[in-house]
Scaffold this motif. Structure first.
Motif, PDB file in Angstrom:
ATOM      1  N   PRO A 176       0.827  -1.202   0.000  1.00  0.00           N
ATOM      2  CA  PRO A 176       0.000   0.000   0.000  1.00  0.00           C
ATOM      3  C   PRO A 176       0.868   1.261   0.000  1.00  0.00           C
ATOM      4  O   PRO A 176       2.061   1.209   0.310  1.00  0.00           O
ATOM      5  CB  PRO A 176      -0.825  -0.124   1.287  1.00  0.00           C
ATOM      6  CG  PRO A 176      -0.014  -1.003   2.179  1.00  0.00           C
ATOM      7  CD  PRO A 176       0.703  -1.955   1.271  1.00  0.00           C
ATOM      8  N   ILE A 177       0.245   2.382  -0.314  1.00  0.00           N
ATOM      9  CA  ILE A 177       0.962   3.657  -0.423  1.00  0.00           C
ATOM     10  C   ILE A 177       1.662   4.018   0.890  1.00  0.00           C
ATOM     11  O   ILE A 177       2.804   4.487   0.893  1.00  0.00           O
ATOM     12  CB  ILE A 177      -0.009   4.778  -0.842  1.00  0.00           C
ATOM     13  CG1 ILE A 177      -0.627   4.471  -2.210  1.00  0.00           C
ATOM     14  CG2 ILE A 177       0.698   6.124  -0.842  1.00  0.00           C
ATOM     15  CD1 ILE A 177       0.353   4.236  -3.328  1.00  0.00           C
ATOM     16  N   GLU A 178       0.994   3.782   2.025  1.00  0.00           N
ATOM     17  CA  GLU A 178       1.582   4.129   3.321  1.00  0.00           C
ATOM     18  C   GLU A 178       2.928   3.444   3.519  1.00  0.00           C
ATOM     19  O   GLU A 178       3.905   4.071   3.930  1.00  0.00           O
ATOM     20  CB  GLU A 178       0.635   3.738   4.467  1.00  0.00           C
ATOM     21  CG  GLU A 178       1.219   4.019   5.837  1.00  0.00           C
ATOM     22  CD  GLU A 178       0.246   3.697   6.971  1.00  0.00           C
ATOM     23  OE1 GLU A 178       0.645   3.838   8.135  1.00  0.00           O
ATOM     24  OE2 GLU A 178      -0.905   3.301   6.689  1.00  0.00           O
ATOM     25  N   ARG A 189       3.979   8.722   9.989  1.00  0.00           N
ATOM     26  CA  ARG A 189       2.651   8.669   9.370  1.00  0.00           C
ATOM     27  C   ARG A 189       2.060  10.071   9.258  1.00  0.00           C
ATOM     28  O   ARG A 189       1.458  10.417   8.239  1.00  0.00           O
ATOM     29  CB  ARG A 189       1.725   7.754  10.175  1.00  0.00           C
ATOM     30  CG  ARG A 189       0.471   7.370   9.415  1.00  0.00           C
ATOM     31  CD  ARG A 189      -0.368   6.350  10.165  1.00  0.00           C
ATOM     32  NE  ARG A 189      -1.439   5.858   9.309  1.00  0.00           N
ATOM     33  CZ  ARG A 189      -2.538   6.556   9.032  1.00  0.00           C
ATOM     34  NH1 ARG A 189      -2.716   7.757   9.558  1.00  0.00           N
ATOM     35  NH2 ARG A 189      -3.457   6.048   8.226  1.00  0.00           N
ATOM     36  N   ASP A 190       2.237  10.880  10.285  1.00  0.00           N
ATOM     37  CA  ASP A 190       1.743  12.266  10.247  1.00  0.00           C
ATOM     38  C   ASP A 190       2.439  13.058   9.141  1.00  0.00           C
ATOM     39  O   ASP A 190       1.798  13.861   8.443  1.00  0.00           O
ATOM     40  CB  ASP A 190       1.975  12.948  11.601  1.00  0.00           C
ATOM     41  CG  ASP A 190       1.070  12.404  12.704  1.00  0.00           C
ATOM     42  OD1 ASP A 190       0.074  11.724  12.368  1.00  0.00           O
ATOM     43  OD2 ASP A 190       1.366  12.636  13.892  1.00  0.00           O
ATOM     44  N   MET A 191       3.755  12.822   8.981  1.00  0.00           N
ATOM     45  CA  MET A 191       4.505  13.505   7.923  1.00  0.00           C
ATOM     46  C   MET A 191       4.002  13.083   6.539  1.00  0.00           C
ATOM     47  O   MET A 191       3.866  13.914   5.635  1.00  0.00           O
ATOM     48  CB  MET A 191       5.997  13.181   8.044  1.00  0.00           C
ATOM     49  CG  MET A 191       6.674  13.819   9.242  1.00  0.00           C
ATOM     50  SD  MET A 191       8.390  13.224   9.468  1.00  0.00           S
ATOM     51  CE  MET A 191       9.181  13.913   8.013  1.00  0.00           C
ATOM     52  N   LEU A 228       1.009  14.306   1.569  1.00  0.00           N
ATOM     53  CA  LEU A 228      -0.028  13.985   0.588  1.00  0.00           C
ATOM     54  C   LEU A 228      -1.019  15.136   0.458  1.00  0.00           C
ATOM     55  O   LEU A 228      -1.526  15.415  -0.638  1.00  0.00           O
ATOM     56  CB  LEU A 228      -0.753  12.698   0.987  1.00  0.00           C
ATOM     57  CG  LEU A 228       0.056  11.407   0.830  1.00  0.00           C
ATOM     58  CD1 LEU A 228      -0.739  10.212   1.322  1.00  0.00           C
ATOM     59  CD2 LEU A 228       0.477  11.186  -0.632  1.00  0.00           C
ATOM     60  N   LYS A 229      -1.293  15.812   1.549  1.00  0.00           N
ATOM     61  CA  LYS A 229      -2.161  17.000   1.482  1.00  0.00           C
ATOM     62  C   LYS A 229      -1.495  18.096   0.642  1.00  0.00           C
ATOM     63  O   LYS A 229      -2.148  18.759  -0.162  1.00  0.00           O
ATOM     64  CB  LYS A 229      -2.446  17.528   2.892  1.00  0.00           C
ATOM     65  CG  LYS A 229      -3.394  16.676   3.717  1.00  0.00           C
ATOM     66  CD  LYS A 229      -3.591  17.287   5.101  1.00  0.00           C
ATOM     67  CE  LYS A 229      -4.526  16.440   5.960  1.00  0.00           C
ATOM     68  NZ  LYS A 229      -4.666  16.995   7.341  1.00  0.00           N
ATOM     69  N   ARG A 242      -8.472  13.270   1.211  1.00  0.00           N
ATOM     70  CA  ARG A 242      -8.619  11.997   1.919  1.00  0.00           C
ATOM     71  C   ARG A 242      -7.282  11.239   1.998  1.00  0.00           C
ATOM     72  O   ARG A 242      -7.201  10.060   1.638  1.00  0.00           O
ATOM     73  CB  ARG A 242      -9.665  11.090   1.259  1.00  0.00           C
ATOM     74  CG  ARG A 242     -11.034  11.682   1.105  1.00  0.00           C
ATOM     75  CD  ARG A 242     -12.007  10.757   0.393  1.00  0.00           C
ATOM     76  NE  ARG A 242     -11.616  10.537  -0.994  1.00  0.00           N
ATOM     77  CZ  ARG A 242     -11.110   9.403  -1.440  1.00  0.00           C
ATOM     78  NH1 ARG A 242     -10.908   8.379  -0.623  1.00  0.00           N
ATOM     79  NH2 ARG A 242     -10.797   9.257  -2.718  1.00  0.00           N
ATOM     80  N   PRO A 243      -6.202  11.868   2.426  1.00  0.00           N
ATOM     81  CA  PRO A 243      -4.891  11.190   2.425  1.00  0.00           C
ATOM     82  C   PRO A 243      -4.860   9.945   3.296  1.00  0.00           C
ATOM     83  O   PRO A 243      -4.157   8.976   2.964  1.00  0.00           O
ATOM     84  CB  PRO A 243      -3.937  12.261   2.964  1.00  0.00           C
ATOM     85  CG  PRO A 243      -4.802  13.226   3.703  1.00  0.00           C
ATOM     86  CD  PRO A 243      -6.095  13.235   2.970  1.00  0.00           C
ATOM     87  N   GLU A 244      -5.624   9.944   4.413  1.00  0.00           N
ATOM     88  CA  GLU A 244      -5.652   8.762   5.281  1.00  0.00           C
ATOM     89  C   GLU A 244      -6.190   7.552   4.533  1.00  0.00           C
ATOM     90  O   GLU A 244      -5.689   6.426   4.704  1.00  0.00           O
ATOM     91  CB  GLU A 244      -6.503   9.026   6.527  1.00  0.00           C
ATOM     92  CG  GLU A 244      -5.928  10.052   7.488  1.00  0.00           C
ATOM     93  CD  GLU A 244      -6.306  11.474   7.114  1.00  0.00           C
ATOM     94  OE1 GLU A 244      -6.951  11.667   6.050  1.00  0.00           O
ATOM     95  OE2 GLU A 244      -5.953  12.400   7.878  1.00  0.00           O
ATOM     96  N   GLN A 245      -7.179   7.774   3.683  1.00  0.00           N
ATOM     97  CA  GLN A 245      -7.739   6.673   2.899  1.00  0.00           C
ATOM     98  C   GLN A 245      -6.776   6.243   1.790  1.00  0.00           C
ATOM     99  O   GLN A 245      -6.562   5.055   1.555  1.00  0.00           O
ATOM    100  CB  GLN A 245      -9.079   7.094   2.282  1.00  0.00           C
ATOM    101  CG  GLN A 245      -9.716   6.044   1.369  1.00  0.00           C
ATOM    102  CD  GLN A 245      -9.995   4.729   2.082  1.00  0.00           C
ATOM    103  OE1 GLN A 245     -10.499   4.736   3.209  1.00  0.00           O
ATOM    104  NE2 GLN A 245      -9.645   3.616   1.443  1.00  0.00           N
TER     105      GLN A 245
END
Length: 327
Positions: A109-111, A130-132, A137-138, A144-147
């Motif tokens: 996955p992207i993450e 993860r926050d970075m 991505l924003k 919806r970067p979390e998704q």
């Protein structure tokens, strides 16, 4: 303004059995800090090979035979060991490849792929990383970067994948970003969005750009300075404004004429006769001679790289009397 990248006398050969063929010959260029620099030319001109040489990602059959590539005045990239290079790649220098579907790993996955970059270069906690990643991505315009972080590459559109690639390339705030045909596979609307995004982000991160493209429109949109490559050689180098207002080399004039004929219903579309010679077809003289409308007997020998005006150089015998050899 100091240089972030200095390439001097770079030559690359193709090794085919016991024979070698020159594919990139005596490349010299300098990219300043925060500068947007373009290399333009047809397919087969050696643009991508030059960018891969900077990253030290050339195939085994391609060898750097001469020259130096210095990053930020201290990293001689052609002499660094693999372990040292891995620390520089992604951190000091990043690359956006032409096709993000092949550059992104389809199995993760992207993450995972964004965090892998951070894990290699930093010692942040997983939450910090993860926050970075979400924040980056924003910044590249992904809602919806979390998704999106949970998605796999095949679940995203071409434009979204390219934005993810830009996020990965910029997340460590590199000093130099190499973009190899970053908009070729995208439709016109998305192309414009991606180019605008790269301009904005590089201003925010004080990053220099080396833009590799065959599209003169991208050069106008993105770059301050440009080198025109043909058959493994730089044949003209100047500011973008001077290149378009006063092209010197016959190849550059042909490229501009082909673009200017687009959309003109009163004349047929112009194209430069012939094709770029392969490394095995190259001769000792001017590599553009077989396609040049101004070919002369002296073109049987290779022309010097001449300074023909203030901040404007070209590799052509037409300027031999008025030009000064650019050492």
């Amino acid at each position: 303004m100091n240089s972030i990248l200095e390439i001097k006398n770079l030559s690359i050969d193709l090794v085919d059995g016991r024979k070698t063929y020159p594919v990139v010959n005596d490349i010299n260029l300098s990219i300043k800090k925060k500068q947007r620099y373009g290399i333009v030319g047809e397919s087969g001109s050696g643009k991508s090979l030059t960018s891969l040489a900077i990253m030290n990602l050339l195939a085994d059959s391609l060898k750097i035979t001469r020259g130096s590539i210095v990053l930020d005045g201290k990293h001689e990239l052609t002499k660094m060991k693999k372990k040292e290079l891995r620390k520089v790649r992604g951190h000091d220098i990043s690359m956006i490849f032409q096709e993000p579907m092949t550059a992104l790993d389809p199995l993760y996955p992207i993450e995972h792929q964004i965090l892998e970059v951070l894990r290699f270069h930093f010692t942040f906690s997983k939450k910090q990383m993860r926050d970075m990643a979400v924040e980056m991505l924003k910044k590249v315009g992904i809602s919806r970067p979390e998704q999106i972080m949970k998605n796999y590459p095949h679940q995203l559109s071409g434009g979204m994948r390219q934005r993810v690639m830009i996020a990965m390339a910029l997340i460590c705030s590199p000093k130099l970003l190499i973009a190899d045909e970053p908009t070729t596979a995208l439709d016109v609307t998305i192309q414009a969005q991606i180019l605008d995004l790269m301009n904005e982000l590089t201003e925010d991160f004080d990053t220099s750009i080396l833009m590799i493209t065959h599209d003169l429109g991208v050069i106008v949109e993105m770059c301050e300075r440009v080198a025109v490559m043909y058959a493994g050689e730089i044949v003209e180098e100047t500011t973008v404004a001077k290149l378009f207002s006063n092209p010197a080399h016959p190849y550059t004039s042909g490229l501009l004429r082909s673009v200017q004929s687009l959309g003109n219903r009163t004349q047929s579309l112009y194209s430069i006769p012939g094709t770029v010679p392969t490394p095995k077809q190259q001769t000792a003289g001017c590599r553009f001679a077989s396609r040049c409308p101004h070919v002369m007997p002296v073109c049987n020998s290779s022309p010097p790289f001449l300074e023909i005006g203030n901040d404007h150089s070209t590799k052509c015998w037409l300027y031999a009397k008025e030009g000064v050899v650019n050492a």
